[in-house]
Write a protein that holds these residues in place. Structure first.
Motif, PDB file in Angstrom:
ATOM      1  N   ARG A  45       0.841  -1.194   0.000  1.00 47.56           N
ATOM      2  CA  ARG A  45       0.000   0.000   0.000  1.00 47.56           C
ATOM      3  C   ARG A  45       0.880   1.248   0.000  1.00 47.56           C
ATOM      4  NH1 ARG A  45      -2.617   1.196   5.925  1.00 47.56           N
ATOM      5  NH2 ARG A  45      -3.128   3.133   4.822  1.00 47.56           N
ATOM      6  N   VAL A  46       0.320   2.328  -0.464  1.00 45.42           N
ATOM      7  CA  VAL A  46       0.996   3.620  -0.478  1.00 45.42           C
ATOM      8  C   VAL A  46       0.311   4.514   0.552  1.00 45.42           C
ATOM      9  CG1 VAL A  46       1.538   5.649  -1.856  1.00 45.42           C
ATOM     10  CG2 VAL A  46       1.674   3.372  -2.888  1.00 45.42           C
ATOM     11  N   PHE A  47       1.102   5.191   1.374  1.00 40.08           N
ATOM     12  CA  PHE A  47       0.562   6.020   2.446  1.00 40.08           C
ATOM     13  C   PHE A  47       0.502   7.481   2.005  1.00 40.08           C
ATOM     14  CE2 PHE A  47       2.224   2.265   4.408  1.00 40.08           C
ATOM     15  CZ  PHE A  47       1.361   1.986   5.456  1.00 40.08           C
ATOM     16  N   PRO A  48      -0.584   8.163   2.323  1.00 42.29           N
ATOM     17  CA  PRO A  48      -0.695   9.584   1.975  1.00 42.29           C
ATOM     18  C   PRO A  48       0.390  10.405   2.674  1.00 42.29           C
ATOM     19  CG  PRO A  48      -2.820   8.679   2.611  1.00 42.29           C
ATOM     20  CD  PRO A  48      -1.797   7.648   2.965  1.00 42.29           C
ATOM     21  N   ALA A  51       6.390  -1.153  -2.193  1.00 40.82           N
ATOM     22  CA  ALA A  51       5.458  -0.241  -2.861  1.00 40.82           C
ATOM     23  C   ALA A  51       6.196   0.947  -3.453  1.00 40.82           C
ATOM     24  CB  ALA A  51       4.408   0.249  -1.867  1.00 40.82           C
ATOM     25  N   PRO A  52       6.523   0.904  -4.735  1.00 37.79           N
ATOM     26  CA  PRO A  52       7.057   2.117  -5.368  1.00 37.79           C
ATOM     27  C   PRO A  52       5.983   3.189  -5.432  1.00 37.79           C
ATOM     28  CG  PRO A  52       6.622   0.410  -6.999  1.00 37.79           C
ATOM     29  CD  PRO A  52       6.385  -0.213  -5.662  1.00 37.79           C
ATOM     30  N   GLU A  53       6.391   4.418  -5.709  1.00 38.02           N
ATOM     31  CA  GLU A  53       5.416   5.507  -5.788  1.00 38.02           C
ATOM     32  C   GLU A  53       4.359   5.190  -6.849  1.00 38.02           C
ATOM     33  OE1 GLU A  53       6.947   9.397  -6.068  1.00 38.02           O
ATOM     34  OE2 GLU A  53       8.318   9.177  -4.353  1.00 38.02           O
ATOM     35  N   PRO A  54       3.110   5.592  -6.594  1.00 37.44           N
ATOM     36  CA  PRO A  54       2.020   5.178  -7.484  1.00 37.44           C
ATOM     37  C   PRO A  54       2.090   5.856  -8.848  1.00 37.44           C
ATOM     38  CG  PRO A  54       1.220   6.726  -5.841  1.00 37.44           C
ATOM     39  CD  PRO A  54       2.633   6.397  -5.457  1.00 37.44           C
TER      40      PRO A  54
END
Length: 783
Positions: A518-521, A587-590
């Motif tokens: 997952r990517v975190f805000p 998780a790489p940047e989206p």
């Protein structure tokens, strides 16, 4: 002549009940407490996720418990003096089996296939009741979504007492050249009778066209209650070797004669191929070096849960092949036979893995509880069952085992490896191993790796060169790697023979291990998935392919880096609101493959172009924005800063000064309609076949609207059922059986399961503000 083997699919006719009964006394024996189900069946996927579920994030917050299956059946008089055996491909977990009130079998490991002899307790000529308990109540017991129940198919085998033993035929290639091939055929016959039996064995080998190309035989005698094993070698001229590019299959037809009659016959598909590994030449298939462009896969099928439908397994292999993978690791358990069958037919290499851990458990109720008592039987089951699959080229005995650095782990590693080699010496043995943690000396693992033919490194890319310097004969495979290491792992394998390939974590998003990838805000702390606090996430977003089967931009980049077919792709880095995205190692940047960024007009966006061309040119609404190189020196990637304006963003691949290929992204306007796209419009009316239907929200020009999140309802008219509905949103709390469900980023997946009657089925999708969409699916007779 005595009757030969009967094999019957036993997937229908079952009743199911949830409850905690003891022994063979299932709760609610009255008929109205049971409901009819067709196998394969996973009851966990039928329920919504719950923050309080004892399976926790590892199990995806799904409900588990104890489930009972019941099948009432007649045992005809023709079964008298016959051997009647039921084959379970997999029950999760801690299975118990009762026939007519007698406890006849149990199997703790939920990923093992096993056979149960019903013969001693059958009521010939009368009614019989089979009960199966799947006890998945002790939680947590797995580090990913396991599913619950009889989640793989079941078959009934009716044979003479003298018959080929379960998994009793082994066909192995011992020599291969352009003119001929030698195959060793080993057959084990079981004598379940009360007297000794004289045996005559014959195996006829046929080529892919069905022509007989060899015949071998043997004579022997089996004592009552004993097995007899014989081996013979056949030579085949003008062989057609099996490979991912040419997945050619032969067949071995084995007949057993006793008392002058054929009493049993089994058919064994196999492939002619050899496997060898060395530090000097790497991984060789049929004598030719080959790099493993691999991915890790768990066993679930997203909206279907763990239910192992043959078509779902086949589709998974199709998705992997289409994404450029030539290999898969079955992390971290033996897969379903249907998955390996599909790998054989379609040409996908497999690292077949037995266990996640060994005796030291990673969860309170995992396999470590039973390891000492059961590992031999479970390892034997995997190797005996899977050894004829040409797709299986590596055996793996474990993953990140807690004992990896101590004497107990070394003892177990040698014991497991010796056990495999007693059954099969044609494939290398490996395991996925990570470091020793803080302060642990990596070289302490050298004795452990020495137990294997291939050293499986999990996230240890930086150690390759130094380890080769220290131990030049070691063969290394990246058994797990980060998505962000795509180019580096390709370069390591491309540059060094002793690095035989890479298996990224992971190839496909999966249920459980909630929050990994997952990517975190911006501003939110990055929490690793094993640290908890991932709710409402119920799955893993670290795959190249999402839960609906859509390839993410990283998948296209991997395909381009590994030069597996694609040459050009474009994606856009999603702008972070007020800061930078928080990413974990998985998780790489989206980045997203669309050009619809309303509200960001004039704002510079990072446009990534992946390319196997010399250079790429980027255009916006026909205006050339620039040209950049995309060679190996640039890791086959160029990044452009482009102020956002709606329209058409287009990249051109340039070779020798000429534009060779173009790839475009077009801005979507308002949602206008739904589109339903089935993977197949005709399926078999056998109660097992599936059609996977992609649902998309489109604008008036047919462009997917990535912001669309409509709630869509589906109706079926005809002899079929909705088997699952879902999207790539791993925070959606609805059940995968809920209807309606929301699309995510303009897309969803609906899975239609065939009934057992031929006819037509109309699927209709409807959403507020959009006209309904429909298509007709044809159910064709399977007889």
């Amino acid at each position: 002549m005595a009757a030969q083997r009967e094999v019957v699919d036993w997937n229908s006719g079952w009743l199911f009940s949830i409850g905690a009964g003891a022994d063979g006394n299932a709760p609610g024996a009255e008929a109205d407490s049971w409901r009819a189900v067709v196998l394969p069946h996973d009851w966990s996927i039928e329920n919504p996720v719950s923050k309080d579920a004892p399976s926790l994030g590892d199990g995806g917050f799904f409900q588990t418990g104890i489930g009972w299956y019941r099948r009432d059946f007649d045992a005809p008089a023709s079964w008298r003096d016959r051997q009647v055996v039921i084959e379970f491909e997999g029950i999760y977990m801690n299975a118990g089996v009762w026939l007519n009130g007698a406890s006849i079998a149990g199997r703790p490991y939920g990923y093992s296939s096993f056979f149960v002899d019903l013969t001693p307790h059958l009521r010939i000529g009368g009614k019989n009741t089979l009960l199966v308990r799947a006890d998945n109540s002790a939680q947590p017991n797995c580090r990913w979504y396991s599913g619950s129940g009889i989640y793989r198919p079941v078959r009934l085998h009716v044979t003479a007492p003298v018959r080929v033993a379960p998994w009793g035929v082994f066909v192995a290639t011992t020599r291969l050249d352009a003119e001929s091939v030698s195959v060793r055929v080993e057959t084990t016959v079981a004598n379940g009778g009360k007297s000794a039996a004289g045996l005559s064995l014959e195996t006829i080998i046929t080529d892919p066209a069905g022509r007989e190309v060899a015949r071998v035989g043997a004579e022997g005698r089996a004592a009552p209650g004993a097995d007899f094993t014989a081996a013979a070698t056949a030579t085949l001229a003008n062989p057609q070797p099996w490979s991912p590019e040419t997945p050619v299959l032969y067949r071995a037809v084995t007949r057993v004669r006793s008392g002058g009659s054929v009493v049993d016959e089994v058919v064994t598909p196999f492939g002619v191929r050899t496997v060898r590994v060395s530090a000097e030449r790497g991984f060789e298939l049929n004598g030719r070096p080959l790099k493993l462009a691999g991915g890790n896969v768990h066993h679930d099928h997203g909206p279907l849960g763990a239910a192992a439908f043959a078509r779902a397994e086949e589709r998974k292999v199709e998705l992997l092949k289409a994404a450029g993978f030539n290999a898969a690791r079955t992390s971290h358990n033996p897969p379903s036979p249907a998955f390996l069958d599909a790998c054989d037919r379609l040409g996908l290499l497999v690292m077949d893995e037995a266990f996640d851990g060994w005796k030291s458990g990673k969860n309170p109720h995992d396999y470590g509880v039973w390891f000492d008592e059961w590992w031999r039987r479970d390892l034997d089951a995997m190797v005996l069952r899977d050894r004829n699959h040409p797709s299986v080229v590596l055996w793996s005995v474990g993953n990140e085992m807690f004992e990896r650095g101590n004497a107990d782990g070394l003892r177990i590693a040698h014991a497991l490896t010796r056990r495999i080699r007693k059954i099969d010496t044609t494939r290398p043995v490996t395991a996925g191993v990570n470091g020793m943690g803080k302060g642990g000396e990596w070289s302490r693992l050298d004795p452990l790796f020495a137990a294997f033919d291939v050293a499986g490194y999990n996230y240890e890319l930086g150690r390759h060169a130094a380890d080769h310097e220290r131990l030049p004969r070691r063969v290394i495979v990246a058994a797990e790697s980060y998505l962000s290491e795509t180019f580096a792992n390709w370069a390591a394998a491309h540059n060094h023979a002793y690095v035989i390939g890479d298996f990224v974590w992971s190839a496909i998003d999966y249920l459980g291990e909630a929050g990994i990838g997952r990517v975190f805000p911006p501003g939110e702390p990055i929490v690793k998935h094993w640290e908890g606090g991932q709710w409402p996430w119920h799955g893993a977003a670290c795959g190249d392919i999402d839960l609906t089967g859509l390839r993410k931009p990283g998948s296209h980049y991997r395909n381009i880096v590994w030069d597996r077919g694609e040459k050009l792709h474009v994606a856009v880095a999603a702008p972070a609101p007020g800061g930078e995205w928080g990413v974990s190692p998985w998780a790489p940047e989206p980045v997203q493959a669309h050009w619809t960024w309303s509200g960001h007009e004039g704002e510079p966006l990072a446009v990534e172009v992946y390319s196997r061309y010399d250079t790429v040119r980027l255009y916006l609404n026909g205006e050339l924005l620039g040209e950049k190189p995309t060679t190996r020196a640039e890791e086959f990637k160029a990044v452009f800063s482009v102020p956002y304006a709606p329209g058409k963003l287009e990249a051109a691949g340039v070779r020798a000064g000429r534009e060779t290929e173009r790839f475009a992204l077009v801005t979507a306007s308002a949602p206008a309609r739904l589109r339903l796209t089935p993977d197949r419009g005709r399926i078999s009316a056998d109660g097992q076949d599936l059609s996977f239907v992609v649902v998309e929200v489109l604008d008036a020009n047919g462009v997917v609207v990535p912001s669309a999140d409509h709630s869509v309802r589906y109706t079926l008219d005809g002899p079929a059922a909705l088997a699952g509905i879902g999207s790539a949103d791993l925070t959606d709390r609805d059940s995968y059986r809920a209807n309606p469900r929301r699309v995510f980023q303009g897309r969803a997946l609906v899975i239609v399961r065939a009934g057992d009657k031929a006819g037509t089925v109309k699927l209709t999708a409807s959403a507020p503000g959009l006209p309904p969409a429909e298509f007709t699916l044809y159910m064709e007779s399977s007889r």
